[in-house]
Design a protein around this motif. Sequence first.
Motif, PDB file in Angstrom:
ATOM      1  N   ALA A  34       0.902  -1.250   0.024  1.00 55.07           N
ATOM      2  CA  ALA A  34      -0.006  -0.100  -0.111  1.00 55.07           C
ATOM      3  C   ALA A  34       0.883   1.338   0.023  1.00 55.07           C
ATOM      4  O   ALA A  34       0.690   2.212  -0.885  1.00 55.07           O
ATOM      5  CB  ALA A  34      -0.912   0.027   1.003  1.00 55.07           C
ATOM      6  N   VAL A  38       1.078   4.514  -2.670  1.00 51.89           N
ATOM      7  CA  VAL A  38       1.189   5.917  -2.300  1.00 51.89           C
ATOM      8  C   VAL A  38       2.487   6.424  -3.103  1.00 51.89           C
ATOM      9  O   VAL A  38       1.913   7.574  -3.577  1.00 51.89           O
ATOM     10  CB  VAL A  38       1.058   6.081  -0.901  1.00 51.89           C
ATOM     11  N   TYR A  41       1.840   6.964  -6.712  1.00 54.89           N
ATOM     12  CA  TYR A  41       0.781   7.674  -6.980  1.00 54.89           C
ATOM     13  C   TYR A  41       1.267   9.395  -6.785  1.00 54.89           C
ATOM     14  O   TYR A  41       0.943  10.212  -7.616  1.00 54.89           O
ATOM     15  CB  TYR A  41      -0.547   7.513  -5.982  1.00 54.89           C
ATOM     16  N   VAL A 174      -4.798  -2.026  -2.310  1.00 55.79           N
ATOM     17  CA  VAL A 174      -5.281  -1.042  -3.150  1.00 55.79           C
ATOM     18  C   VAL A 174      -6.149   0.137  -2.187  1.00 55.79           C
ATOM     19  O   VAL A 174      -6.130   1.241  -2.037  1.00 55.79           O
ATOM     20  CB  VAL A 174      -6.011  -1.533  -4.533  1.00 55.79           C
ATOM     21  N   ARG A 175      -7.165  -0.681  -1.401  1.00 55.69           N
ATOM     22  CA  ARG A 175      -8.049  -0.065  -0.533  1.00 55.69           C
ATOM     23  C   ARG A 175      -7.417   0.491   0.560  1.00 55.69           C
ATOM     24  O   ARG A 175      -7.571   1.768   0.937  1.00 55.69           O
ATOM     25  CB  ARG A 175      -9.039  -0.937   0.023  1.00 55.69           C
ATOM     26  N   ALA A 177      -4.057   1.623   0.398  1.00 62.88           N
ATOM     27  CA  ALA A 177      -3.398   2.958  -0.352  1.00 62.88           C
ATOM     28  C   ALA A 177      -4.230   3.939  -0.406  1.00 62.88           C
ATOM     29  O   ALA A 177      -3.891   5.121   0.013  1.00 62.88           O
ATOM     30  CB  ALA A 177      -2.961   2.175  -1.602  1.00 62.88           C
ATOM     31  N   ARG A 178      -5.423   3.899  -0.586  1.00 56.10           N
ATOM     32  CA  ARG A 178      -6.442   4.829  -0.601  1.00 56.10           C
ATOM     33  C   ARG A 178      -6.603   5.617   0.847  1.00 56.10           C
ATOM     34  O   ARG A 178      -6.585   6.871   1.057  1.00 56.10           O
ATOM     35  CB  ARG A 178      -7.876   4.516  -1.146  1.00 56.10           C
ATOM     36  N   VAL A 179      -6.631   4.950   1.806  1.00 58.53           N
ATOM     37  CA  VAL A 179      -6.656   5.412   3.162  1.00 58.53           C
ATOM     38  C   VAL A 179      -5.613   6.005   3.464  1.00 58.53           C
ATOM     39  O   VAL A 179      -5.781   7.147   3.966  1.00 58.53           O
ATOM     40  CB  VAL A 179      -7.360   4.223   4.069  1.00 58.53           C
ATOM     41  N   ASP A 181      -3.269   7.323   1.430  1.00 55.00           N
ATOM     42  CA  ASP A 181      -3.136   8.478   0.681  1.00 55.00           C
ATOM     43  C   ASP A 181      -3.676   9.672   1.447  1.00 55.00           C
ATOM     44  O   ASP A 181      -2.952  10.690   1.451  1.00 55.00           O
ATOM     45  CB  ASP A 181      -3.313   8.274  -0.564  1.00 55.00           C
ATOM     46  N   GLY A 182      -4.837   9.491   1.840  1.00 56.43           N
ATOM     47  CA  GLY A 182      -5.570  10.533   2.665  1.00 56.43           C
ATOM     48  C   GLY A 182      -5.080  11.007   3.982  1.00 56.43           C
ATOM     49  O   GLY A 182      -5.062  12.159   4.350  1.00 56.43           O
ATOM     50  N   LYS A 185      -0.914  13.346   3.243  1.00 55.94           N
ATOM     51  CA  LYS A 185      -0.973  14.561   2.359  1.00 55.94           C
ATOM     52  C   LYS A 185       0.350  15.142   2.454  1.00 55.94           C
ATOM     53  O   LYS A 185       0.798  16.058   1.372  1.00 55.94           O
ATOM     54  CB  LYS A 185      -1.913  15.464   2.681  1.00 55.94           C
TER      55      LYS A 185
END
Length: 190
Positions: A34, A38, A41, A174-175, A177-179, A181-182, A185
């Motif tokens: 994850a 990030v 991304y 993947v899920r 990584a989204r968390v 990422d937030g 910042k």
Amino acid sequence: AVLPVRMVIKTGVPPFTSPDTDLSNELGAVVQQALSGVMVYRGYKVLAPLDVEERLEKDRGLSEAFMKLALAEGIAPADSPPDHSSGKSMESAKTVASALGADLLVLAYGDGEYHSTGESFLQGIFTNIITKGKQQYQEPPSYLSAHMIFVDPNLERPLARLSSGNMPFIKDPVRLARVLDGRTKRIPTR
């Protein structure tokens, strides 16, 4: 290079929780994937996590340098205090970065608890029997928490230390990584 992540995941019913080695290792790999996602991304070129692990397993000197870096940054083992003052951290970081061809190292460690549906169901039955239906079992939340250290081997200290705080218990990279990422910042994009 996102280096292998040390996680300690506990299972069981509080206060009788204990570390689950298999789940800890599994989640360490998930968090590493994850975090790699990030960083990609954010525009960084990232070494594949499996390649990093394979190289650490095959090269004893690289593995020792990684362990020295982890110890110096207070990552492993849990009972060792960080040793920032000795300069060993940056020497080891230079060795690891040079061997991997990386200009930034990401170290991470974390913890969490996982309470399965079956565990909660059984605990609910036991609570109901023991209290004769007067009390309901309240399932504790499952969670993950990660602490990340960003190291530029050319500097005398880590660039940044970030903490994710408590996150949902997610096993999908993947899920997750989204968390993450937030929650990260502050990592600049390239």
